[in-house]
Scaffold this active site. Structure first.
Site, PDB file in Angstrom:
ATOM      1  CB  SER A 166       1.903 -38.041 -95.803  1.00  0.00           C
ATOM      2  OG  SER A 166       3.307 -37.742 -95.265  1.00  0.00           O
ATOM      3  CB  SER A 167       0.700 -42.485 -92.998  1.00  0.00           C
ATOM      4  OG  SER A 167      -0.871 -41.827 -92.846  1.00  0.00           O
TER       5      SER A 167
END
Length: 204
Positions: A166-167
């Site tokens: 996730s980013s």
């Protein structure tokens, strides 16, 4: 294969089965996470497309561009762990600079992550003006892959990198672009149009 057979013979069946299924789950998750599905990139050259799959978590208009200082639009996209994490150029242009910045690993949806987290900052010149894109690490994402190089001439929807787990991606682009999305909207990399630019500025 031989090692697996030996383990099967000497290790308790329950332990071996747990290791086998654990490894299988990790393999399947990796294949799912690093998938790279084909996308139908728009043929229109006057639009800004999403550089990644995810959800729009912030939009601000009339903010100062980090490079030019001109009035710009800011847009942030959060990539959940289930999203495709391949990154694409949002518009055609020429890469002017690529900078790596060390930083923290705050949750990607944290408002301060765009300034404080580890990231790659890519500036490129389009016919509509300077666009800045930031690949931003998150609390889980600790590795950013950026293949952009200074001087590269790029096309809209062209792949340039990857963010592992996730980013977030932030964009700054000229105010002449007319927004087509809202906060909370889900977008797809290379396909979803974020903004349209006036046709008269098109080189074609």
């Amino acid at each position: 294969t031989i090692a697996a057979l030996i383990l099967w013979l000497i290790w308790p069946v329950k332990i071996f089965s747990a290791l086998f299924y654990g490894a299988l789950i990790l393999l399947l998750f990796s294949l799912f996470f690093f998938r790279d599905p084909q996308r139908q990139v728009t043929s229109r050259s006057n639009c800004l497309v999403s550089p990644a799959d995810g959800k729009v978590i912030a939009i601000k208009e009339n903010v100062s561009h980090p490079v030019t200082g001109e009035a710009s639009c800011f847009l942030a996209i959060f990539l959940a762990i289930t999203n495709v994490h391949v990154n694409r150029y949002p518009i055609a242009g020429k890469v002017k600079s690529v900078n790596y910045k060390k930083g923290r690993f705050l949750a990607a949806f944290n408002p301060d992550a765009g300034d404080l987290n580890e990231q790659y900052v890519i500036n490129f010149e389009s016919v509509y003006g300077m666009v800045q894109m930031r690949q931003i690490a998150g609390i889980i994402a600790r590795r950013l892959v950026c293949n952009a190089r200074v001087g590269d001439k790029v096309s809209v929807g062209e792949k340039f990198g990857l963010m592992k787990f996730s980013s977030r991606i932030d964009l700054y682009f000229p105010m002449s672009g007319k927004l087509q999305v809202e906060v909370g909207e889900k977008v797809r990399g290379g396909e979803s149009v974020l903004a349209f630019f006036p046709e008269q500025y098109n080189e074609d």
